[in-house]
Design a protein around this motif. Structure first.
Motif, PDB file in Angstrom:
ATOM      1  N   VAL A 135       0.765  -1.256  -0.003  1.00 49.06           N
ATOM      2  CA  VAL A 135       0.216  -0.123   0.030  1.00 49.06           C
ATOM      3  C   VAL A 135       0.710   1.241   0.128  1.00 49.06           C
ATOM      4  O   VAL A 135       2.002   1.313   0.700  1.00 49.06           O
ATOM      5  CB  VAL A 135      -0.830  -0.012   1.163  1.00 49.06           C
ATOM      6  CG1 VAL A 135      -2.058   1.172   1.220  1.00 49.06           C
ATOM      7  CG2 VAL A 135      -1.605  -1.201   1.244  1.00 49.06           C
ATOM      8  N   PHE A 157      -3.107   0.005  -3.929  1.00 51.47           N
ATOM      9  CA  PHE A 157      -2.925  -1.158  -3.493  1.00 51.47           C
ATOM     10  C   PHE A 157      -2.596  -2.377  -4.492  1.00 51.47           C
ATOM     11  O   PHE A 157      -2.905  -2.023  -5.660  1.00 51.47           O
ATOM     12  CB  PHE A 157      -4.326  -1.847  -2.555  1.00 51.47           C
ATOM     13  CG  PHE A 157      -5.019  -1.083  -1.623  1.00 51.47           C
ATOM     14  CD1 PHE A 157      -4.727  -1.446  -0.338  1.00 51.47           C
ATOM     15  CD2 PHE A 157      -5.654   0.362  -2.008  1.00 51.47           C
ATOM     16  CE1 PHE A 157      -5.405  -0.690   0.742  1.00 51.47           C
ATOM     17  CE2 PHE A 157      -6.105   1.048  -0.993  1.00 51.47           C
ATOM     18  CZ  PHE A 157      -6.035   0.600   0.373  1.00 51.47           C
ATOM     19  N   HIS A 183      -9.320   1.204   2.620  1.00 48.24           N
ATOM     20  CA  HIS A 183      -9.208  -0.307   2.925  1.00 48.24           C
ATOM     21  C   HIS A 183     -10.329  -1.319   2.796  1.00 48.24           C
ATOM     22  O   HIS A 183     -10.041  -2.381   2.300  1.00 48.24           O
ATOM     23  CB  HIS A 183      -8.598  -0.307   4.333  1.00 48.24           C
ATOM     24  CG  HIS A 183      -6.971  -0.308   4.437  1.00 48.24           C
ATOM     25  ND1 HIS A 183      -6.393   0.980   4.277  1.00 48.24           N
ATOM     26  CD2 HIS A 183      -5.948  -1.036   4.712  1.00 48.24           C
ATOM     27  CE1 HIS A 183      -5.109   1.116   4.181  1.00 48.24           C
ATOM     28  NE2 HIS A 183      -4.937  -0.307   4.468  1.00 48.24           N
ATOM     29  N   LEU A 197      -0.207  -6.789   5.231  1.00 43.91           N
ATOM     30  CA  LEU A 197      -0.042  -5.460   4.425  1.00 43.91           C
ATOM     31  C   LEU A 197       1.094  -4.682   4.671  1.00 43.91           C
ATOM     32  O   LEU A 197       1.526  -4.575   5.843  1.00 43.91           O
ATOM     33  CB  LEU A 197      -1.336  -4.659   5.029  1.00 43.91           C
ATOM     34  CG  LEU A 197      -2.675  -5.290   4.632  1.00 43.91           C
ATOM     35  CD1 LEU A 197      -3.460  -6.200   5.536  1.00 43.91           C
ATOM     36  CD2 LEU A 197      -3.480  -4.023   4.213  1.00 43.91           C
ATOM     37  N   TYR A 199       3.528  -1.222   4.500  1.00 44.67           N
ATOM     38  CA  TYR A 199       3.075   0.160   4.549  1.00 44.67           C
ATOM     39  C   TYR A 199       4.601   1.020   4.471  1.00 44.67           C
ATOM     40  O   TYR A 199       5.252   0.523   5.000  1.00 44.67           O
ATOM     41  CB  TYR A 199       2.273   0.824   5.477  1.00 44.67           C
ATOM     42  CG  TYR A 199       0.836   0.285   5.404  1.00 44.67           C
ATOM     43  CD1 TYR A 199      -0.083   0.824   4.705  1.00 44.67           C
ATOM     44  CD2 TYR A 199       0.756  -0.874   6.382  1.00 44.67           C
ATOM     45  CE1 TYR A 199      -1.481   0.100   4.999  1.00 44.67           C
ATOM     46  CE2 TYR A 199      -0.605  -1.477   6.521  1.00 44.67           C
ATOM     47  CZ  TYR A 199      -1.560  -1.063   5.896  1.00 44.67           C
ATOM     48  OH  TYR A 199      -2.812  -1.439   6.019  1.00 44.67           O
TER      49      TYR A 199
END
Length: 522
Positions: A135, A157, A183, A197, A199
């Motif tokens: 992301v 994403f 999300h 996930l 980041y």
């Protein structure tokens, strides 16, 4: 260099002893091109060149359109040309190499040099299916329909294995609640949740990092726990660990957003999702050599199902609340800021945030909808007002008149009548229109139109007179229904219509109203 010059140059270099690889490097062409030219004798070459010059190419019908794009945007890639063509012509079937070759020939023929900028990419090993989503955020500056520049922000994403993508745009800075909502939308798009996930260290998600221990914002920490998410945040200056999303952000910027004109955020998002289906997730990936949409059909089965819905409320932990005053303003730092008319009564309080650009953003505490934006001045005791927040009274009355006029069979005649009423009662026109609206709600168009014609004929311009005439017509029709025979014997006196003779004055002295209605003989 045209094809005959290329042909002669290749043969001369070969005779001088250059290898085919060196000839290709020297002339800036591929080795396969060198092989192809060497196989042709002069006669074959002549026939081939003549056939090319007379042959119609598949993209020739779109030549002028493509040329206009390249001239306006010299840095436009062949991939973006392909996407724009397919966006405008859904039935067009053309290969990527065909478009690339055609664009290259147009650039050579019309001397349109491509502007390029170098960028470094890093190879990243693929994660197992369903294991990871990366992301990241990005922003662009777009030309709006009014030729002004608009800054847009997006979150992207990508599933690490299939390269299946999702993106969402805002025309304002993202808040943590916006990120959470994105999300949820992404999980619906993918039909599940990945194992991890990844980041960057964005302030909307991470407050700080203490020796590898992450401290998340309060809102995102609650969301992480409610969804049971496994998060990994990259260290600063560590692009290798999220290389796939870096490429996706660039792809979105340069293939979708570049040179596209912005109209509004809703249509922009819709165009973005259409682009994902048409190009972003359908185009063959250069690394995997597969279409993301095809690989995703397998990877989707490895995602954790979304078992419950989360009610997202915009609480804005870091926002400041302000009361809405009855004059549709709020107070902040000793200044007053305007809100759209009608905000008072709709909201008791609103949330505000000050951006780094010293812009005050005023939000709905329930939905997160932006109510107003203002630049923060240096002084104090000021009223900062947006012109759009003030009522355009003239425009409002005109619109009201148009609405009322539509209730009549002849709306133009009705509007002209209302214009005269407006001139007669300029300060009370809204009241006049409201009285006429009451009549339009309880009477059909036939009665209204008949009353309008009689009012114009008798020079009766006013809501009260109009209502009186409507009331008479209704009484008269009721009398006709019950005493039809008597009504047939009603005679005309001095050429004046029968309804004038039977008019009963209301809200006036009898003699005065009768005199108005009877007038001179026709």
């Amino acid at each position: 260099m045209d094809k005959w010059e290329m042909y002669m140059e290749i043969h001369q270099l070969i005779k001088k002893g250059f290898s085919k690889t060196k000839v290709a490097e020297k002339l800036g062409i591929s080795r396969s091109t060198v092989h192809r030219y060497l196989k042709k004798n002069p006669s074959d070459m002549s026939k081939w060149v003549d056939s090319i010059q007379t042959r119609t190419k598949k993209l020739d019908p779109y030549k002028e359109l493509i040329l206009s794009w390249l001239r306006e945007h010299p840095d436009m890639s062949a991939a973006q040309v392909e996407d724009w063509l397919k966006e405008r012509y859904e039935d067009l079937e053309v290969g990527e190499s065909t478009v690339r070759s055609y664009v290259r020939e147009l650039r050579e023929e019309y001397k349109i040099r491509k502007e390029t900028s170098s960028r470094i990419y890093e190879a990243i090993p693929d994660s197992p299916m369903g294991e990871q989503i990366q992301v990241d955020f990005g922003h662009t500056k777009q030309k709006a329909a009014d030729s002004k520049e608009v800054k847009l922000n997006f979150i992207a994403f990508v599933l690490s294995n299939s390269r299946y993508k999702y993106t969402e745009w805002l025309d304002r800075p993202f808040t943590t609640q916006d990120v959470i909502k994105a999300h949820e939308n992404a999980f619906k798009w993918y039909g599940g949740i990945p194992g991890e996930l990844v980041y960057d260290q964005d302030s909307l998600i991470v407050v700080s990092e203490n020796g590898g221990d992450l401290i998340l914002t309060q809102e995102f920490q609650q969301y992480k726990e409610s969804r049971n998410l496994n998060l990994r945040v990259c260290r600063k200056a560590d692009p290798e660990s999220k290389g796939k999303i870096e490429n996706v952000v660039g792809f979105i910027k340069h293939n979708f957003a570049k040179h596209r004109v912005f109209h509004n955020i809703d249509s922009w998002n819709e165009q973005g999702w259409e682009w994902l289906n048409r190009t972003g997730n359908y185009k063959i990936h250069h690394t995997t050599k597969k279409r993301p949409v095809e690989v995703f059909s397998l990877e989707r089965q490895h995602l954790r199902p979304v078992t419950k819905n989360i009610d997202i409320k915009y609480n804005y932990e870091n926002s400041i609340s302000r009361c809405v005053h009855k004059d549709n303003t709020i107070r902040y730092l000793s200044n007053r800021y305007s809100l759209p008319l009608g905000t008072f009564g709709k909201y008791e309080t609103v949330c505000i945030k000050e951006t780094e650009e010293r812009e005050l953003i005023i939000y709905s505490p329930e939905t997160g909808e932006i109510i107003a934006k203002h630049n923060i001045p240096d002084g104090k005791g000021l009223l900062i007002k947006d012109r759009k927040h003030s009522r355009d009274r003239t425009k409002g009355i005109d619109a009201f008149m148009n609405t009322v006029a539509e209730h009549f069979n002849d709306s133009e005649m009705a509007y002209d009548y209302l214009q005269v009423v407006k001139g007669k009662y300029p300060r009370y026109m809204r009241d006049q229109l409201q009285m006429i609206v009451k009549e339009t709600k309880i009477n059909n168009k036939e009665i209204l139109s008949t009353a309008l014609k009689e009012c114009i004929k008798r020079n009766l311009y006013g809501a009260t007179d109009f209502s009186n005439v409507v009331a008479y017509l209704k009484r008269h029709r009721q009398m006709e229904d019950t005493t039809n025979d008597t009504a047939k014997n009603v005679t005309q006196v001095k050429g004046v219509s029968a309804w004038v003779m039977e008019t009963e004055a209301q809200k006036r002295e009898v003699d005065a109203y009768t005199a108005i209605l009877e007038g001179d003989p026709v």
